[in-house]
Design a protein around this motif. Structure first.
Motif, PDB file in Angstrom:
ATOM      1  N   ASP A  24       0.873  -1.243  -0.013  1.00  0.00           N
ATOM      2  CA  ASP A  24       0.109   0.053  -0.075  1.00  0.00           C
ATOM      3  C   ASP A  24       0.965   1.286  -0.051  1.00  0.00           C
ATOM      4  O   ASP A  24       1.471   1.509   1.062  1.00  0.00           O
ATOM      5  CB  ASP A  24      -1.117  -0.001   1.199  1.00  0.00           C
ATOM      6  CG  ASP A  24      -1.912   1.077   1.274  1.00  0.00           C
ATOM      7  OD1 ASP A  24      -2.061   1.959   0.353  1.00  0.00           O
ATOM      8  OD2 ASP A  24      -2.479   1.308   2.135  1.00  0.00           O
ATOM      9  N   ALA A  25       0.894   1.836  -1.227  1.00  0.00           N
ATOM     10  CA  ALA A  25       1.753   2.942  -1.195  1.00  0.00           C
ATOM     11  C   ALA A  25       1.546   4.188  -0.341  1.00  0.00           C
ATOM     12  O   ALA A  25       2.292   4.971   0.206  1.00  0.00           O
ATOM     13  CB  ALA A  25       1.883   3.565  -2.779  1.00  0.00           C
ATOM     14  N   LYS A  26       0.182   4.154   0.201  1.00  0.00           N
ATOM     15  CA  LYS A  26      -0.220   5.456   0.868  1.00  0.00           C
ATOM     16  C   LYS A  26       0.488   5.140   2.359  1.00  0.00           C
ATOM     17  O   LYS A  26       0.398   6.040   3.004  1.00  0.00           O
ATOM     18  CB  LYS A  26      -1.520   5.624   1.010  1.00  0.00           C
ATOM     19  CG  LYS A  26      -2.279   6.037  -0.330  1.00  0.00           C
ATOM     20  CD  LYS A  26      -3.642   6.000  -0.247  1.00  0.00           C
ATOM     21  CE  LYS A  26      -4.564   6.595  -1.672  1.00  0.00           C
ATOM     22  NZ  LYS A  26      -5.895   6.350  -1.653  1.00  0.00           N
ATOM     23  N   ALA A  27       0.559   3.958   2.606  1.00  0.00           N
ATOM     24  CA  ALA A  27       1.248   3.755   4.075  1.00  0.00           C
ATOM     25  C   ALA A  27       2.667   3.765   3.957  1.00  0.00           C
ATOM     26  O   ALA A  27       3.365   3.458   4.980  1.00  0.00           O
ATOM     27  CB  ALA A  27       0.831   2.239   4.491  1.00  0.00           C
ATOM     28  N   GLY A  28       3.306   4.162   2.893  1.00  0.00           N
ATOM     29  CA  GLY A  28       4.849   3.993   2.741  1.00  0.00           C
ATOM     30  C   GLY A  28       5.727   5.312   3.432  1.00  0.00           C
ATOM     31  O   GLY A  28       6.660   5.050   3.664  1.00  0.00           O
ATOM     32  N   ALA A  29       4.858   6.399   3.672  1.00  0.00           N
ATOM     33  CA  ALA A  29       5.541   7.335   4.131  1.00  0.00           C
ATOM     34  C   ALA A  29       4.812   8.064   5.579  1.00  0.00           C
ATOM     35  O   ALA A  29       3.705   8.271   5.593  1.00  0.00           O
ATOM     36  CB  ALA A  29       5.582   8.404   3.234  1.00  0.00           C
ATOM     37  N   LYS A  30       5.412   8.453   6.445  1.00  0.00           N
ATOM     38  CA  LYS A  30       4.898   9.007   7.627  1.00  0.00           C
ATOM     39  C   LYS A  30       5.683  10.506   7.648  1.00  0.00           C
ATOM     40  O   LYS A  30       6.496  10.799   7.561  1.00  0.00           O
ATOM     41  CB  LYS A  30       4.907   8.317   8.960  1.00  0.00           C
ATOM     42  CG  LYS A  30       4.361   7.042   8.791  1.00  0.00           C
ATOM     43  CD  LYS A  30       4.527   6.038  10.159  1.00  0.00           C
ATOM     44  CE  LYS A  30       3.616   4.807  10.118  1.00  0.00           C
ATOM     45  NZ  LYS A  30       3.770   4.118  11.419  1.00  0.00           N
ATOM     46  N   ALA A  33      17.794   0.845  -1.374  1.00  0.00           N
ATOM     47  CA  ALA A  33      18.244  -0.263  -0.348  1.00  0.00           C
ATOM     48  C   ALA A  33      16.989  -1.224   0.179  1.00  0.00           C
ATOM     49  O   ALA A  33      17.058  -2.329   0.270  1.00  0.00           O
ATOM     50  CB  ALA A  33      18.674   0.522   0.713  1.00  0.00           C
ATOM     51  N   SER A  34      15.828  -0.490   0.233  1.00  0.00           N
ATOM     52  CA  SER A  34      14.778  -1.460   0.776  1.00  0.00           C
ATOM     53  C   SER A  34      14.375  -2.600  -0.239  1.00  0.00           C
ATOM     54  O   SER A  34      14.106  -3.658  -0.027  1.00  0.00           O
ATOM     55  CB  SER A  34      13.360  -0.578   0.908  1.00  0.00           C
ATOM     56  OG  SER A  34      12.436  -1.348   1.393  1.00  0.00           O
ATOM     57  N   ARG A  35      14.326  -2.146  -1.671  1.00  0.00           N
ATOM     58  CA  ARG A  35      13.994  -3.088  -2.807  1.00  0.00           C
ATOM     59  C   ARG A  35      15.295  -4.033  -2.703  1.00  0.00           C
ATOM     60  O   ARG A  35      14.720  -5.406  -2.860  1.00  0.00           O
ATOM     61  CB  ARG A  35      13.856  -2.310  -3.998  1.00  0.00           C
ATOM     62  CG  ARG A  35      13.456  -3.099  -5.124  1.00  0.00           C
ATOM     63  CD  ARG A  35      13.628  -2.316  -6.313  1.00  0.00           C
ATOM     64  NE  ARG A  35      15.241  -2.093  -6.876  1.00  0.00           N
ATOM     65  CZ  ARG A  35      15.835  -2.958  -7.333  1.00  0.00           C
ATOM     66  NH1 ARG A  35      15.505  -4.014  -7.545  1.00  0.00           N
ATOM     67  NH2 ARG A  35      17.217  -2.613  -7.457  1.00  0.00           N
ATOM     68  N   VAL A  65       6.622  -8.322   3.676  1.00  0.00           N
ATOM     69  CA  VAL A  65       6.499  -6.874   3.513  1.00  0.00           C
ATOM     70  C   VAL A  65       6.970  -6.413   2.151  1.00  0.00           C
ATOM     71  O   VAL A  65       7.682  -7.420   1.501  1.00  0.00           O
ATOM     72  CB  VAL A  65       7.440  -6.181   4.523  1.00  0.00           C
ATOM     73  CG1 VAL A  65       6.843  -6.255   5.836  1.00  0.00           C
ATOM     74  CG2 VAL A  65       8.841  -6.685   4.460  1.00  0.00           C
ATOM     75  N   SER A  66       6.431  -5.359   1.410  1.00  0.00           N
ATOM     76  CA  SER A  66       7.127  -4.974   0.020  1.00  0.00           C
ATOM     77  C   SER A  66       7.884  -3.709   0.541  1.00  0.00           C
ATOM     78  O   SER A  66       7.987  -3.078   1.469  1.00  0.00           O
ATOM     79  CB  SER A  66       5.761  -4.617  -0.623  1.00  0.00           C
ATOM     80  OG  SER A  66       5.105  -5.854  -0.796  1.00  0.00           O
ATOM     81  N   PRO A  67       8.961  -3.493  -0.509  1.00  0.00           N
ATOM     82  CA  PRO A  67       9.707  -2.379  -0.398  1.00  0.00           C
ATOM     83  C   PRO A  67       9.132  -1.017   0.017  1.00  0.00           C
ATOM     84  O   PRO A  67       8.079  -0.621  -0.824  1.00  0.00           O
ATOM     85  CB  PRO A  67      10.557  -2.506  -1.765  1.00  0.00           C
ATOM     86  CG  PRO A  67      10.343  -4.125  -2.311  1.00  0.00           C
ATOM     87  CD  PRO A  67       8.820  -4.244  -1.790  1.00  0.00           C
ATOM     88  N   ILE A  68       9.886  -0.324   0.321  1.00  0.00           N
ATOM     89  CA  ILE A  68       9.208   1.200   0.559  1.00  0.00           C
ATOM     90  C   ILE A  68       9.736   1.665  -0.707  1.00  0.00           C
ATOM     91  O   ILE A  68      10.730   1.638  -1.401  1.00  0.00           O
ATOM     92  CB  ILE A  68      10.166   1.986   1.431  1.00  0.00           C
ATOM     93  CG1 ILE A  68      10.073   1.384   2.919  1.00  0.00           C
ATOM     94  CG2 ILE A  68       9.971   3.663   1.395  1.00  0.00           C
ATOM     95  CD1 ILE A  68      11.016   2.177   4.157  1.00  0.00           C
ATOM     96  N   THR A  69       8.741   2.374  -1.351  1.00  0.00           N
ATOM     97  CA  THR A  69       8.851   3.074  -2.608  1.00  0.00           C
ATOM     98  C   THR A  69       8.719   4.597  -2.825  1.00  0.00           C
ATOM     99  O   THR A  69       9.158   5.264  -3.883  1.00  0.00           O
ATOM    100  CB  THR A  69       7.785   2.491  -3.541  1.00  0.00           C
ATOM    101  OG1 THR A  69       6.612   2.901  -3.336  1.00  0.00           O
ATOM    102  CG2 THR A  69       7.954   0.983  -3.780  1.00  0.00           C
ATOM    103  N   ASN A  70       8.169   5.304  -1.608  1.00  0.00           N
ATOM    104  CA  ASN A  70       7.957   6.686  -1.916  1.00  0.00           C
ATOM    105  C   ASN A  70       8.433   7.538  -0.868  1.00  0.00           C
ATOM    106  O   ASN A  70       7.833   8.610  -0.569  1.00  0.00           O
ATOM    107  CB  ASN A  70       6.317   6.890  -2.015  1.00  0.00           C
ATOM    108  CG  ASN A  70       5.685   6.265  -0.593  1.00  0.00           C
ATOM    109  OD1 ASN A  70       6.085   5.773   0.014  1.00  0.00           O
ATOM    110  ND2 ASN A  70       4.350   6.410  -0.572  1.00  0.00           N
ATOM    111  N   PHE A  71       9.481   6.986  -0.394  1.00  0.00           N
ATOM    112  CA  PHE A  71      10.412   7.644   0.554  1.00  0.00           C
ATOM    113  C   PHE A  71      11.110   9.004  -0.102  1.00  0.00           C
ATOM    114  O   PHE A  71      11.803   8.585  -1.113  1.00  0.00           O
ATOM    115  CB  PHE A  71      11.166   7.121   1.402  1.00  0.00           C
ATOM    116  CG  PHE A  71      11.844   7.770   2.521  1.00  0.00           C
ATOM    117  CD1 PHE A  71      10.947   8.007   3.551  1.00  0.00           C
ATOM    118  CD2 PHE A  71      13.113   8.084   2.756  1.00  0.00           C
ATOM    119  CE1 PHE A  71      11.364   8.833   4.634  1.00  0.00           C
ATOM    120  CE2 PHE A  71      13.820   8.914   3.918  1.00  0.00           C
ATOM    121  CZ  PHE A  71      12.820   9.280   4.815  1.00  0.00           C
ATOM    122  N   PRO A  72      11.408  10.183   0.303  1.00  0.00           N
ATOM    123  CA  PRO A  72      12.151  11.319  -0.464  1.00  0.00           C
ATOM    124  C   PRO A  72      13.440  10.774  -0.787  1.00  0.00           C
ATOM    125  O   PRO A  72      13.983  11.452  -1.845  1.00  0.00           O
ATOM    126  CB  PRO A  72      11.748  12.591   0.655  1.00  0.00           C
ATOM    127  CG  PRO A  72      10.717  12.262   1.298  1.00  0.00           C
ATOM    128  CD  PRO A  72      10.719  10.682   1.631  1.00  0.00           C
TER     129      PRO A  72
END
Length: 402
Positions: free
Chosen positions: A86-92, A337-339, A323-330
């Motif tokens: 869920d890309a929307k959950a990828g950044a806080k 690295a996550s991927r 888990v799936s990789p982080i994709t939308n961190f700035p």
């Protein structure tokens, strides 16, 4: 499981042992030692060959690979379907961190300096700090909790006891047996008997005779006399003159009846305990292991690994079966690295089942402070919420800062 059962996760033994002479230095005794070594080798081969006969027994569906005692066979896990991210959950949102000021930097420097210095701490209180630059290091960590399953044959003497045989139903598949760790992300081992896998078979070590060659004499019925080292005679001093006399231990024969088998050449089979038959079962060993990898993005000259063990701000964390990789961190380096780390875990755990994963991203404050002392420029670093200090070439007033 009765304590008498021989579990195949350790090397089985059908009565091996070391016997023979007492290690004399004469040629005949040397030849006896060589003969004993050869007999030991042949018996070891016989035991290994006997254990391999277990693999020729009637197999179980789903258990095409079963290790002989002492040789575990791994059972590949079924491929799991990866969950969608869920890309929307990828950044806080990242809360603002307290910045390290010149005053805080100087106080940190003083607190880490020796209390008793040849010039005291006065030079640190007045030393010019020319620049204070606050940065953030990113620490990404991935943990995978994986499960591996292994099988091997196990056996115990059959004395008429009840057992869970195939007449009670079909043995469940190796990955159909429900086993759960006591705690997630904690290493654990467990051994069980596969349900409905037991059967009664002739003892494969003694060929259902209940007897095996004696471990002492290797079936020869006699052993070399230790009193004369197999010579039949030994040196004895009579008065002041040494002379050879007939050995009284073996009456001059150089051999004695084997004390273990009493000259019979064989002894009770230690595998079946003389019962001639065994209850054969399939043992399963389950291993749960936590596998950790991490990545640090730190742009100053401070060693990256220092970031790992200090407190920072958790800005993203997720736990799931997969888990799936982080994709939308700035920061692209963190996403990449996550991927890569998640992809590497998938490849490294082939044949194992990933039952839980979690990953986390922390921001760790790192402050680079430049100073001038005795016409020399340098830098030190204050990092983590604990305000830890790193300095490679400390500014000293005649002695070392650290």
């Amino acid at each position: 499981m009765p304590s008498k059962s021989k579990v195949g996760f350790v090397n089985s033994d059908s009565g091996s042992g070391r016997g023979g002479n007492n290690g004399g230095i004469d040629r005949n005794n040397s030849r006896n030692s060589e003969d004993d070594s050869e007999d030991e080798r042949l018996l070891a081969e016989q035991r290994a060959s006997a254990d391999k006969q277990l693999q020729e027994m009637d197999g179980l569906d789903g258990y095409e690979k079963i290790g002989v005692p002492g040789a575990l066979a791994q059972l590949p896990a079924p491929k799991a379907k990866r969950q969608e991210f869920d890309a929307k959950a990828g950044a806080k949102t990242f809360e603002k961190l307290p910045k390290v000021t010149e005053e805080i930097a100087r106080q940190t420097l003083i607190e880490h300096s020796p209390k008793k210095c040849c010039n005291g701490q006065g030079h640190l209180r007045t030393m010019p700090i020319t620049k204070v630059e606050n940065t953030l290091a990113w620490h990404y960590s991935l943990e995978s909790f994986v499960e591996s399953r292994f099988t091997c044959w196990s056996y115990e003497p059959y004395t008429g006891q009840q057992f869970d045989g195939r007449e009670n139903g079909r043995a469940p598949g190796p990955w159909d047996i429900e086993l759960h760790p006591k705690e997630m992300f904690a290493d654990e081992d467990r051994e069980i008997t596969v349900p409905h896998s037991a059967s009664v078979k002739p003892c494969h070590h003694c060929s259902q005779s209940g007897r095996v060659p004696c471990r002492k004499c290797r079936g020869k019925k006699t052993v070399s006399c230790s009193g004369c080292s197999g010579q039949g005679k030994k040196m004895q001093t009579q008065g002041a003159v040494p002379r050879k006399v007939v050995c009284g231990d073996c009456d001059g024969h150089g051999k004695k009846h084997c004390p273990v088998c009493q000259g019979n050449g064989d002894e009770q089979c230690s595998t079946c305990k003389g019962q001639k038959r065994l209850v054969i079962t399939v043992k399963m060993k389950c291993e749960w292991r936590r596998k950790d990898v991490d990545f640090i993005e730190e742009k100053t000259d401070m060693p990256d690994e220092l970031v790992r063990n200090v407190t920072g701000k958790v800005i993203f964390e997720e736990e799931a079966e997969s888990v799936s990789p982080i994709t939308n961190f700035p920061y692209r380096a963190v996403n990449e690295a996550s991927r890569k780390l998640i992809s590497a875990h998938d490849k490294n755990f082939s044949g194992q089942r990933v039952i839980r994963q979690r990953h986390q991203l922390r921001g760790v404050p790192v402050t680079e402070c430049h100073y001038e002392h005795d016409s020399r420029l340098g830098a030190f670093f204050v990092y983590g919420f604990e305000n830890m200090l790193y300095i490679e070439n400390p500014p000293s007033g005649g002695c070392s800062l650290l």
